[in-house]
Design an enzyme around this catalytic site. Structure first.
Site, PDB file in Angstrom:
ATOM      1  N   LYS A  74       0.791  -1.252   0.028  1.00  0.00           N
ATOM      2  CA  LYS A  74       0.086  -0.002  -0.002  1.00  0.00           C
ATOM      3  C   LYS A  74       0.783   1.216   0.100  1.00  0.00           C
ATOM      4  O   LYS A  74       0.608   2.214  -0.624  1.00  0.00           O
ATOM      5  CB  LYS A  74      -0.902   0.019   1.317  1.00  0.00           C
ATOM      6  CG  LYS A  74      -2.088  -0.936   1.539  1.00  0.00           C
ATOM      7  CD  LYS A  74      -3.037  -0.701   2.542  1.00  0.00           C
ATOM      8  CE  LYS A  74      -3.942  -1.708   2.576  1.00  0.00           C
ATOM      9  NZ  LYS A  74      -4.767  -1.480   4.137  1.00  0.00           N
ATOM     10  N   ASP A  94      -8.426   1.293   4.478  1.00  0.00           N
ATOM     11  CA  ASP A  94      -8.739   0.354   4.374  1.00  0.00           C
ATOM     12  C   ASP A  94      -9.479  -0.299   3.066  1.00  0.00           C
ATOM     13  O   ASP A  94     -10.276   0.590   2.525  1.00  0.00           O
ATOM     14  CB  ASP A  94     -10.086   0.096   5.564  1.00  0.00           C
ATOM     15  CG  ASP A  94      -9.967  -1.508   6.104  1.00  0.00           C
ATOM     16  OD1 ASP A  94      -9.026  -1.944   6.540  1.00  0.00           O
ATOM     17  OD2 ASP A  94     -11.183  -1.880   5.792  1.00  0.00           O
ATOM     18  N   SER A  95      -9.112  -1.417   2.621  1.00  0.00           N
ATOM     19  CA  SER A  95      -9.323  -1.973   1.542  1.00  0.00           C
ATOM     20  C   SER A  95      -9.786  -3.270   1.339  1.00  0.00           C
ATOM     21  O   SER A  95      -9.440  -4.108   2.273  1.00  0.00           O
ATOM     22  CB  SER A  95      -8.550  -1.617   0.381  1.00  0.00           C
ATOM     23  OG  SER A  95      -7.186  -1.803   1.011  1.00  0.00           O
ATOM     24  N   PHE A 123      -0.006  -7.388  -5.685  1.00  0.00           N
ATOM     25  CA  PHE A 123       0.042  -8.127  -4.097  1.00  0.00           C
ATOM     26  C   PHE A 123      -1.686  -8.602  -4.057  1.00  0.00           C
ATOM     27  O   PHE A 123      -2.465  -8.195  -4.903  1.00  0.00           O
ATOM     28  CB  PHE A 123       0.410  -7.205  -3.219  1.00  0.00           C
ATOM     29  CG  PHE A 123      -0.575  -6.111  -2.814  1.00  0.00           C
ATOM     30  CD1 PHE A 123      -0.613  -4.969  -3.547  1.00  0.00           C
ATOM     31  CD2 PHE A 123      -1.328  -6.205  -1.646  1.00  0.00           C
ATOM     32  CE1 PHE A 123      -1.516  -3.769  -3.183  1.00  0.00           C
ATOM     33  CE2 PHE A 123      -2.192  -5.171  -1.329  1.00  0.00           C
ATOM     34  CZ  PHE A 123      -2.338  -3.783  -1.907  1.00  0.00           C
ATOM     35  N   GLY A 124      -1.662  -9.099  -2.913  1.00  0.00           N
ATOM     36  CA  GLY A 124      -3.027  -9.514  -2.575  1.00  0.00           C
ATOM     37  C   GLY A 124      -3.905 -10.485  -3.555  1.00  0.00           C
ATOM     38  O   GLY A 124      -3.233 -11.541  -4.058  1.00  0.00           O
ATOM     39  N   LYS A 183      -2.045  -0.173 -13.277  1.00  0.00           N
ATOM     40  CA  LYS A 183      -3.007  -0.203 -11.983  1.00  0.00           C
ATOM     41  C   LYS A 183      -3.249   0.992 -11.185  1.00  0.00           C
ATOM     42  O   LYS A 183      -4.293   1.405 -11.056  1.00  0.00           O
ATOM     43  CB  LYS A 183      -2.364  -1.259 -11.304  1.00  0.00           C
ATOM     44  CG  LYS A 183      -3.091  -1.515  -9.722  1.00  0.00           C
ATOM     45  CD  LYS A 183      -2.498  -2.342  -8.703  1.00  0.00           C
ATOM     46  CE  LYS A 183      -3.330  -2.500  -7.621  1.00  0.00           C
ATOM     47  NZ  LYS A 183      -2.860  -3.160  -6.486  1.00  0.00           N
ATOM     48  N   HIS A 242      -8.950   1.231  -7.142  1.00  0.00           N
ATOM     49  CA  HIS A 242      -9.630   1.872  -6.262  1.00  0.00           C
ATOM     50  C   HIS A 242      -8.627   2.594  -5.222  1.00  0.00           C
ATOM     51  O   HIS A 242      -9.250   3.567  -4.779  1.00  0.00           O
ATOM     52  CB  HIS A 242      -9.969   0.620  -5.229  1.00  0.00           C
ATOM     53  CG  HIS A 242      -9.004  -0.482  -4.714  1.00  0.00           C
ATOM     54  ND1 HIS A 242      -8.131  -0.929  -5.800  1.00  0.00           N
ATOM     55  CD2 HIS A 242      -8.600  -1.029  -3.740  1.00  0.00           C
ATOM     56  CE1 HIS A 242      -7.157  -1.534  -5.065  1.00  0.00           C
ATOM     57  NE2 HIS A 242      -7.718  -1.689  -3.837  1.00  0.00           N
ATOM     58  N   ARG A 243      -7.651   2.471  -5.047  1.00  0.00           N
ATOM     59  CA  ARG A 243      -6.479   3.230  -4.375  1.00  0.00           C
ATOM     60  C   ARG A 243      -6.278   4.573  -4.893  1.00  0.00           C
ATOM     61  O   ARG A 243      -6.271   5.528  -4.235  1.00  0.00           O
ATOM     62  CB  ARG A 243      -5.174   2.279  -4.063  1.00  0.00           C
ATOM     63  CG  ARG A 243      -4.293   2.850  -2.971  1.00  0.00           C
ATOM     64  CD  ARG A 243      -3.274   1.973  -2.432  1.00  0.00           C
ATOM     65  NE  ARG A 243      -3.971   1.178  -1.677  1.00  0.00           N
ATOM     66  CZ  ARG A 243      -4.285  -0.299  -1.887  1.00  0.00           C
ATOM     67  NH1 ARG A 243      -3.762  -0.692  -3.064  1.00  0.00           N
ATOM     68  NH2 ARG A 243      -5.020  -0.851  -1.196  1.00  0.00           N
TER      69      ARG A 243
END
Ligand code: ITT
Length: 226
Positions: A39, A95-96, A179-180, A202, A207-208
């Site tokens: 992040k 928070d995601s 990641f994730g 990306k 979203h970020r």
């Protein structure tokens, strides 16, 4: 003020390009209230050089709180407030998570710990794939990433920012970037997963990125507070 140039560099703060005039101007500090280095990396790449950025890895004296909320907003708020009580500057918490329609919105706020409290990203992805395997191959695999950012200062929430990217889930991993759940998620308008798309791609639609754009707009409108 923080717009990015077409070369991906920060085009803001004209004084940054005149070092001899910069002595009296100090970059504002921004603590990203996360222990997730991915992040921090993404946020740092998107914000450019406008902030003196650190995260909780550089502040062992600030504990990561328990995420006891039942929404992204509640958990982002908990993380921002907890850090802001101990950090004398601006704090931004993220928070995601991934919400899969076929799984009733799961893993959602539990994305980081879907397969258990200490689960790895690979274990979380494997559990999503295992649960999706119960659905027919042609079943709709729509999903989205949500990101809520909470901005705090002096133990007070100043603003909340929300970003969403819609897409669909693959039935097997594609690519190893990000990641994730990145290697499982294909954003709308693309045919490759976030695991294949470049970091720049990306960061232009995620979203970020969308939450961060709202943050940058807020900062521009409230520049006098810096
Ligand atoms: P902090 O609480 O310390 O910020 P965390 O990773 O535990 O770190 P969250 O509780 O917000 O943060 O959970 C986010 C999880 O959602 C993350 O660990 C991934 O599994 C998933 N996620 C969020 N954004 C993602 C992205 O851009 N790409 C892939 N997966 C993402």
């Amino acid at each position: 003020m923080f717009e990015r140039s077409k070369h991906g560099k920060t085009a803001s703060f004209p004084l940054l390009h005149k070092p001899h005039l910069c002595n009296f101007w100090k970059m504002p500090q921004l603590l990203i209230a996360t222990k997730n280095a991915h992040k921090t990396q993404e946020i740092g790449a998107m914000l450019g050089a406008a902030w003196d950025l650190t995260d909780l890895c550089a502040h062992p004296e600030i504990p990561a709180p328990e995420e006891t909320g039942s929404t992204f907003v509640q958990n982002a708020t908990i993380k921002a407030l907890e850090a802001s009580r101990l950090f004398p500057g601006w704090v931004l918490a993220d928070d995601s998570g991934l919400s899969v329609d076929a799984l009733g919105g799961a893993p959602g706020i539990l994305s980081a710990r879907y397969a258990g409290p200490q689960a790895s990203d690979a274990q979380n992805r494997a559990l999503v794939l295992e649960r999706l395997a119960a659905f027919p191959e042609n079943y709709q695999r729509t999903a989205r990433f949500n990101c809520v950012m909470a901005l705090a200062q002096s133990g007070e929430i100043k603003a909340l920012f929300h970003g969403i990217v819609e897409g669909r889930l693959l039935s097997e991993e594609q690519g190893s970037g990000g990641f994730g759940y990145d290697s499982l998620f294909v954003p709308d308008g693309h045919s490759d997963s976030f695991g294949v798309l470049s970091a720049e791609q990306k960061n232009s639609i995620s979203h970020r990125a969308r939450a961060l754009t709202a943050f940058q707009r807020w900062i521009t409108a409230n520049a006098s507070l810096l």
